[in-house]
Design a protein around this motif. Structure first.
Motif, PDB file in Angstrom:
ATOM      1  N   GLN A 180       0.844  -1.201   0.000  1.00  0.00           N
ATOM      2  CA  GLN A 180       0.000   0.000   0.000  1.00  0.00           C
ATOM      3  C   GLN A 180       0.878   1.249   0.000  1.00  0.00           C
ATOM      4  O   GLN A 180       1.715   1.438   0.875  1.00  0.00           O
ATOM      5  N   THR A 181       0.678   2.097  -0.990  1.00  0.00           N
ATOM      6  CA  THR A 181       1.427   3.346  -1.054  1.00  0.00           C
ATOM      7  C   THR A 181       0.669   4.443  -0.326  1.00  0.00           C
ATOM      8  O   THR A 181      -0.540   4.317  -0.055  1.00  0.00           O
ATOM      9  N   VAL A 182       1.359   5.525  -0.028  1.00  0.00           N
ATOM     10  CA  VAL A 182       0.696   6.670   0.608  1.00  0.00           C
ATOM     11  C   VAL A 182      -0.407   7.208  -0.305  1.00  0.00           C
ATOM     12  O   VAL A 182      -1.507   7.529   0.156  1.00  0.00           O
ATOM     13  N   LYS A 183      -0.130   7.275  -1.599  1.00  0.00           N
ATOM     14  CA  LYS A 183      -1.129   7.765  -2.557  1.00  0.00           C
ATOM     15  C   LYS A 183      -2.372   6.872  -2.566  1.00  0.00           C
ATOM     16  O   LYS A 183      -3.507   7.360  -2.574  1.00  0.00           O
ATOM     17  N   LEU A 189      -8.780   6.648   1.900  1.00  0.00           N
ATOM     18  CA  LEU A 189      -9.258   7.363   3.076  1.00  0.00           C
ATOM     19  C   LEU A 189     -10.247   8.467   2.687  1.00  0.00           C
ATOM     20  O   LEU A 189     -11.273   8.649   3.344  1.00  0.00           O
ATOM     21  N   ASN A 190      -9.954   9.182   1.629  1.00  0.00           N
ATOM     22  CA  ASN A 190     -10.899  10.207   1.173  1.00  0.00           C
ATOM     23  C   ASN A 190     -12.229   9.586   0.749  1.00  0.00           C
ATOM     24  O   ASN A 190     -13.302  10.144   1.010  1.00  0.00           O
ATOM     25  N   ARG A 229       7.819   4.229   6.120  1.00  0.00           N
ATOM     26  CA  ARG A 229       6.583   4.252   5.340  1.00  0.00           C
ATOM     27  C   ARG A 229       5.359   4.258   6.273  1.00  0.00           C
ATOM     28  O   ARG A 229       4.392   4.967   6.013  1.00  0.00           O
ATOM     29  N   ALA A 230       5.421   3.485   7.350  1.00  0.00           N
ATOM     30  CA  ALA A 230       4.311   3.462   8.302  1.00  0.00           C
ATOM     31  C   ALA A 230       4.096   4.855   8.904  1.00  0.00           C
ATOM     32  O   ALA A 230       2.958   5.298   9.080  1.00  0.00           O
ATOM     33  N   TYR A 234       0.780   7.183   8.633  1.00  0.00           N
ATOM     34  CA  TYR A 234       0.135   7.749   9.829  1.00  0.00           C
ATOM     35  C   TYR A 234      -0.012   9.264   9.689  1.00  0.00           C
ATOM     36  O   TYR A 234      -1.093   9.822   9.976  1.00  0.00           O
ATOM     37  N   GLU A 235       1.035   9.931   9.243  1.00  0.00           N
ATOM     38  CA  GLU A 235       0.981  11.386   9.118  1.00  0.00           C
ATOM     39  C   GLU A 235      -0.032  11.815   8.051  1.00  0.00           C
ATOM     40  O   GLU A 235      -0.751  12.809   8.227  1.00  0.00           O
TER      41      GLU A 235
END
Length: 393
Positions: A180-183, A189-190, A229-230, A234-235
């Motif tokens: 899972q990437t941040v993108k 999440l959105n 990455r975690a 989180y951020e």
């Protein structure tokens, strides 16, 4: 127990007194789960278990004395496998043994399969006014990886129905999944926030010993994001939820102001709660002091014990004041509102170590809120366990 028009009472900021009911059965065991949950293909004798819940409840009432309940939580396992009549009988029992004001929060955990969603109106009629859905992911590939029995379509239908039926609704998502990437997470999440009512619980995937995922992880067949990455995930979670009006009020929980989970606030504010059912834990203030309780985890063994001894407790431990102070710190620092310093000082009999506090303040891990409260900063939340250990020592 039904209260179809009652408004939920406001949060007073007090720790409160909660009642937790543990329904230990699931349709299937998820490979990441280390909760006390069990699969029974031959069916469950719900009337027999209901009678045992009520019997153990009476014993807990004898320990707690008269109390006014501020929240009720039906957890598991999968409580939405219960018949609505079972839920109604349990809620009526709580009202028989303690004082239950109209409008308190009554939460049920549920899985968003279509069969369980059809029961929602029955649970609402029984008195449930808040549902917490175990959605966990919003793509079918990862739902399959997580061992979930529902699809994204099932989940969104259940979310929609829950919003129509219950005054309050929350759902859970698990992030920091393999690859899972941040993108990817930001988009998911959105999407989740667009369906959320007023509360989201967002947990990083953890690999727990004793689960199927643990063996696969050790063998290198499941690779989770590294620490950097975690932290990025989180951020990103904190930034997006805050911007969308659901800021974090606890490490993993996000809500619109006023929609925080009252029951979980009782835990984090170190209030009292009666834990009833297989594997339930409790904290009860008695004439002798603060009592930690734990019940037998195996459902049928617990049932036999309750029928024989009127309770399934396997552990009752009086906590000394230092132990209580440590627990207060451990729970309270998870909250954005932080810890009541006067309460901690009363239990521990001391002030925080000035050198340790100065170090954590100077490095931006904690902050004071006037002279009355201490809390973790967002930076401190990333290393919460270390902060707690440093302050408690």
């Amino acid at each position: 127990m039904a209260e179809p028009t009652a408004l939920l009472l406001p949060d007073t900021g007090e720790p409160g007194f909660g009642v937790y009911i543990h329904w230990p059965f699931c349709a299937a065991k998820c490979p990441y789960c280390d909760f006390n949950s069990h699969v029974r293909h031959q069916g469950i004798d719900q009337p027999r278990f209901t009678a045992a819940f009520l019997t153990e409840m009476e014993e807990m009432r004898a320990l707690s004395g008269p109390k006014t309940v501020t929240s009720i939580f039906l957890g598991g396992g999968t409580p939405s496998l219960m018949d609505p009549a079972t839920v109604g009988a349990i809620l009526d029992g709580i009202a028989r043994f303690w004082t239950v004001p109209r409008g308190i929060e009554i939460t049920m955990e549920a899985n968003p399969t279509s069969v369980e969603a059809e029961r929602f109106r029955g649970y609402r009629a029984a008195g449930v006014n808040r549902v917490s859905l175990g959605v966990q992911a919003l793509n079918d590939r990862d739902l399959k990886f997580l061992g979930r029995l529902h699809s994204v379509e099932d989940a969104l239908k259940a979310v929609k129905l829950a919003r129509e039926i219950f005054p309050r609704m929350s759902f859970d998502l698990i992030y920091a999944r393999p690859d899972q990437t941040v993108k990817d997470w930001e988009a998911e999440l959105n999407q989740a926030i667009s369906h959320a009512a007023d509360h989201l619980s967002l947990y990083q995937l953890t690999i727990e010993e004793g689960t199927p995922f643990y063996g696969l992880h050790k063998a290198g067949k499941i690779i989770t994001p590294d620490e950097d990455r975690a932290a990025e995930l989180y951020e990103a979670t904190q930034a997006i939820t805050a911007a969308q009006g659901l800021p974090a009020y606890e490490v993993s929980n996000h809500a619109r102001p006023g929609a925080e989970s009252r029951h979980n606030l009782t835990y984090w504010r170190y209030g009292d709660y009666a834990g009833i059912g297989p594997g339930a834990h409790g904290r009860l203030t008695t004439g002798q002091g603060k009592l930690a309780t734990a019940t037998e985890r195996h459902p049928e063994t617990w049932l036999d014990e309750v029928e024989k001894n009127r309770h399934g407790m396997v552990d009752q431990e009086l906590l000394d004041r230092d132990e209580q102070a440590d627990e207060l710190l451990l729970m309270g620092l998870r909250l954005r509102e932080g810890v009541d310093l006067a309460r901690w000082q009363d239990l521990s009999g001391r002030d925080p170590d000035p050198e340790r506090e100065r170090f954590l303040l100077e490095h931006g891990f904690i902050e004071r809120l006037g002279n009355s409260r201490l809390r973790c900063t967002p930076k401190g939340m990333l290393v919460l366990d270390a902060v707690v250990a440093d302050l408690a020592s």
